[in-house]
Design an enzyme around this catalytic site. Structure first.
Site, mmCIF file in Angstrom:
data_model
loop_
_atom_site.group_PDB
_atom_site.id
_atom_site.type_symbol
_atom_site.label_atom_id
_atom_site.label_comp_id
_atom_site.label_asym_id
_atom_site.label_seq_id
_atom_site.Cartn_x
_atom_site.Cartn_y
_atom_site.Cartn_z
ATOM 1 N N ASN A 220 43.801 20.154 1.288
ATOM 2 C CA ASN A 220 42.701 19.967 2.246
ATOM 3 C C ASN A 220 42.488 21.268 3.009
ATOM 4 O OD1 ASN A 220 44.423 19.976 4.723
ATOM 5 N ND2 ASN A 220 45.359 18.234 3.657
ATOM 6 N N LYS A 299 48.981 22.986 -18.570
ATOM 7 C CA LYS A 299 47.664 23.040 -17.925
ATOM 8 C C LYS A 299 46.703 22.138 -18.700
ATOM 9 C CE LYS A 299 43.914 26.132 -16.590
ATOM 10 N NZ LYS A 299 43.250 27.396 -16.961
ATOM 11 N N PHE A 334 48.432 13.360 15.377
ATOM 12 C CA PHE A 334 47.051 13.822 15.442
ATOM 13 C C PHE A 334 46.195 12.846 14.647
ATOM 14 C CE2 PHE A 334 46.197 18.150 17.170
ATOM 15 C CZ PHE A 334 47.441 18.392 17.705
ATOM 16 N N LYS A 348 45.548 4.146 15.927
ATOM 17 C CA LYS A 348 46.698 4.887 15.352
ATOM 18 C C LYS A 348 47.871 4.884 16.333
ATOM 19 C CE LYS A 348 44.556 7.555 11.770
ATOM 20 N NZ LYS A 348 43.891 8.788 11.324
#
Ligand code: PMT
Length: 406
Positions: A220, A299, A334, A348
């Site tokens: 990310n 791969k 967070f 949360k």
């Protein structure tokens, strides 16, 4: 009416500070000239004091030209603006930095000698004194030198340990004068309130990478900046900091133990191990929620690439810590949200059994991933508080301020 408490000022730069730089007779004196340039660039007003032997290595003309201020050398300088320098100089400075500090200067300071301007200024000073030893490794490790350094520390002088590496005398070992960024961090810490002293904090930062094949992975946009700002500010405020970092392009913060990990599983292992003895755990990392179900050892060829990648859930480290956090460590999570910030933060807080959730908007141009600023909402059991848009360093300091109220 109770006096309004002034918010504690946490300096994150040296801008506007006034420094007295003591330079002594070491070959590393040339590096002190670079330090002056760095301080001038950061708008620090630098006045240089030199010992007689220092001038054998670098001329006072160099320091005068770089600092733009008169250079002080001799205690008995008759020039009008230099009378009583040994008293006046430290009265108009915020800190004294002695670098390089030779074994000779360290010995003299440790025994209260006052037979030259530098030692007299230091003895008369009421401001922080930061000593940066630099010498041959054997001189440094000599028990007499070590005793003198310890004596300085015992009476409140701040000593910045030298670096290891190639020394001017051609030998390898400890005794190198540290780079400016390292010394700067030490100065900032000394100018900061040590309100996290004695605390062990574990911080996670950055993304995790979940490999698909030897060339590809899921990840990310986390740069690590938020977590690194939390680590740097905690270290400045006196905490013992363990930073568990995913792969980022940031230099490990000074005075922080940085443990590098790649995958969510590796991060979980390190965090659970370190959290056992932690007072505070702050989970700023963007841990991948999923990983590819199978890893291809070769791969994947374009021709054989399937249209779908099967995923499986990664462990939720924050939730796992929430279950264990009854061990007494304060748990801060967070939340990277794009909407319903406070509501999601509260959800949360309960779901993960955290003590504080820091919600940040990941859609904003100047908030969230990979930017130097952030605007967060602090959600805890008593309520919530939205901070204004700040740098990630200022945001980190405000998060520590809030954690200290919990
Ligand atoms: O690194 P920067 O570029 O500076 O960006 C900062 C940031 C946006 C990454 C940071 O401020 C932030 O929001 N980090 C949390 C990102 C995230 O994973 O949020 P979340 O809502 O998906 O996760 C909630 C919490 O659970 C987080 O504390 C996360 O660390 C934790 N988590 C998530 C998944 C997982 N498998 N294990 C976890 O512990």
């Amino acid at each position: 009416m109770a006096p309004v408490e002034e918010p504690v000022v946490i300096p994150s730069t040296l801008v506007g500070k006034r420094a007295l730089l003591g330079v002594t007779g070491s070959i590393a004196a040339f590096k002190a000239a670079g330090w002056v340039r760095e301080m001038i660039t950061e708008s620090v007003d630098v006045t240089v004091l030199m010992t007689g032997t220092a001038e054998r290595f670098v001329s006072s003309l160099t320091f005068g030209a770089l600092s733009g201020n008169p250079v002080f050398r001799d205690m008995f300088d008759e020039e009008p603006d230099k009378l009583m320098a040994h008293i006046n100089l430290s009265r108009s400075a915020d800190f004294i930095l002695i670098g390089p500090a030779t074994a000779q200067t360290i010995a003299r300071l440790a025994h209260g000698m006052a037979d030259d301007l530098l030692s007299t200024v230091v003895l008369a000073a009421k401001i922080p004194v930061i000593v940066c030893p630099a010498m041959n490794s054997h001189m440094l490790t000599n028990p007499v030198t070590q005793d003198n350094i310890k004596r300085l520390q015992d009476v409140g002088y701040h000593v910045v340990s030298p670096d290891c590496g190639m020394l001017a005398c051609g030998e390898e070992g400890s005794g190198r004068l540290p780079d400016w960024q390292h010394v700067r961090e030490a100065i900032l810490s000394i100018l900061c309130p040590q309100d996290l002293a004695g605390k062990k904090v574990v911080i996670t930062a950055g993304p995790t990478r979940e490999p698909l094949d030897p060339a590809r992975y899921l990840s990310n946009r986390s740069s690590g900046k938020m977590g690194y700002a939390l680590a740097r500010t905690a270290a400045r405020r006196g905490a013992e900091v363990i930073l568990v970092s995913g792969p980022v392009a940031l230099a490990p913060p000074h005075f922080v133990t940085t443990l590098s990990v790649t995958t969510a599983h590796e991060m979980r292992e390190q965090v659970l191990a370190q959290a056992k003895q932690a007072d505070i755990v702050v989970k700023a990392a963007a841990v991948a929620d999923f990983k590819p179900k199978s890893y291809h050892t070769q791969k994947i060829k374009k021709s054989s690439a399937q249209q779908r990648i099967e995923l499986e859930l990664n462990p939720d480290i924050l939730a796992e810590l929430g279950e264990k956090s009854k061990s007494g460590s304060l748990l801060v999570g967070f939340a990277a949200e794009s909407q319903n910030h406070e509501q999601e933060g509260r959800r949360k807080l309960q779901q993960k059994q955290a003590d504080l959730i820091v919600v940040n908007d990941i859609l904003g141009e100047s908030t969230g991933f990979d930017v130097d600023t952030n605007q967060v909402t602090l959600v805890d059991k008593k309520g919530s508080q939205q901070l204004q848009l700040l740098t990630k360093t200022e945001t980190a300091n405000r998060i520590w301020d809030h954690i200290l109220t919990l």
